[in-house]
Design a protein around this motif. Sequence first.
Motif, PDB file in Angstrom:
ATOM      1  N   ASP A 109     -14.635  30.894  25.411  1.00 14.27           N
ATOM      2  CA  ASP A 109     -15.186  29.542  25.345  1.00 14.27           C
ATOM      3  C   ASP A 109     -15.883  29.102  26.625  1.00 14.27           C
ATOM      4  O   ASP A 109     -15.954  27.900  26.923  1.00 14.27           O
ATOM      5  N   ALA A 143     -17.172  15.484  33.414  1.00 10.59           N
ATOM      6  CA  ALA A 143     -17.039  16.386  32.263  1.00 10.59           C
ATOM      7  C   ALA A 143     -15.809  17.276  32.373  1.00 10.59           C
ATOM      8  O   ALA A 143     -15.164  17.585  31.364  1.00 10.59           O
ATOM      9  N   ASP A 146     -12.576  15.249  31.531  1.00  9.72           N
ATOM     10  CA  ASP A 146     -12.475  14.967  30.096  1.00  9.72           C
ATOM     11  C   ASP A 146     -12.007  16.212  29.336  1.00  9.72           C
ATOM     12  O   ASP A 146     -11.126  16.123  28.471  1.00  9.72           O
ATOM     13  N   TYR A 147     -12.594  17.345  29.652  1.00 10.03           N
ATOM     14  CA  TYR A 147     -12.226  18.593  28.964  1.00 10.03           C
ATOM     15  C   TYR A 147     -10.791  18.990  29.307  1.00 10.03           C
ATOM     16  O   TYR A 147     -10.000  19.357  28.434  1.00 10.03           O
ATOM     17  N   TRP A 148     -10.465  18.920  30.576  1.00  9.97           N
ATOM     18  CA  TRP A 148      -9.129  19.296  31.073  1.00  9.97           C
ATOM     19  C   TRP A 148      -8.046  18.461  30.398  1.00  9.97           C
ATOM     20  O   TRP A 148      -7.023  18.981  29.974  1.00  9.97           O
ATOM     21  N   HIS A 161      -7.606  19.478  26.659  1.00  6.08           N
ATOM     22  CA  HIS A 161      -7.268  20.868  26.354  1.00  6.08           C
ATOM     23  C   HIS A 161      -6.030  21.341  27.114  1.00  6.08           C
ATOM     24  O   HIS A 161      -5.988  22.455  27.646  1.00  6.08           O
ATOM     25  N   GLN A 180     -12.711  23.881  31.677  1.00  5.59           N
ATOM     26  CA  GLN A 180     -13.672  24.783  31.055  1.00  5.59           C
ATOM     27  C   GLN A 180     -14.352  25.695  32.069  1.00  5.59           C
ATOM     28  O   GLN A 180     -15.052  26.639  31.690  1.00  5.59           O
TER      29      GLN A 180
END
Length: 254
Positions: A137, A148, A151-153, A156, A161
Motif C-alpha cells: 500500500d 496527511a 490522518d492516515y496514521w 490505520h 503510510q
Amino acid sequence: MNRRVVIVTAVHAPSAPFLPEAYKSLCEQRLPNGWEWHWLVQEDGRTDEVRPYVPDDVRVTFRQGRQDRPGGPGIARTLALAHADGEYVRLLDADDQLTPGALARDLAVLEADPGIGWTTSRALDLLPDGSTVGFPDDPDDGPVERGAVLDYWRAHGFLAQVHPATLCVRRDLLLALGGWMALPASEDTGLLLALNAVSRGWFTREAGLLYRKWEGQVTGQPSHVDPVEREARMAVVEARARALAHLHWTYPAR
C-alpha cells in the motif's frame, strides 16, 4: 567547497556488527557533482563493543555518550545533531542499509523545491535469509501534504503510510523541531508527524532503504508493544503534532 548531506546513526552494542554493511551502502552512493556525505555515528551510552566496527574513514565521525546515561536512539541521534555540518540530515539506523541512488534522489527533490521540508522513500524489509519484502500500500510518487500522515496514521492503527526510518530532512527544520522525540520508542514516528504538521513532504516510490528484521532489533522486543507504554507514546506523539498544527507554524516561514 562541497555541499554536504549528513547521515545520522544511533548505535548500541547489539547492532554494532551491522555497521560495516551500513557503511558499504553509503560508499556505494553516487552523489551529484559538488556534494559529499558525512556519517555521524553516535553510540547510545559508552562501551568498548562498538568502536571496533566503526570504519576508519575521514568521512565518518564516531562519538559516545556517558556509560551511565543511555537514553535510547532518539536521544543519541539528537546529540549527534550538535555536529551535523550539512544542509540536510538523512536517518540511517545501524542495522539498515541505503539502496543505490537513495541519497541522490533525496537531494534532487529537496534541491528542486524549497517548499518541501523532508523526504521519505519506499522501504523493503530485509529478512534473515537475505530476501526482501515490500509493502502493498505504498503511496504514489509525489508530495505528502500537511496533515496527511497524521490522518492516515490515526485511521490505520498508528501506522503511517510512509516509513520514518527513511527520512531526509532540512537541517534547520529538524533543529527547529528539537530533533527526535525523547521517547523510549516511536521517536522517529513522532518526528515524522511533527514534520508533516508544519511542512509538506515527499514520497519516492523507488526503494531507498533495506530495513533489517532480526531477533535483536529494538522494535521486536516485548517491551515495544507493552500496551500501557504504547498508549502513552501514541498519545504524546499525536498531541505534539496536533499542537503544532493548531499553532499554524509553517515551514518555510511565510
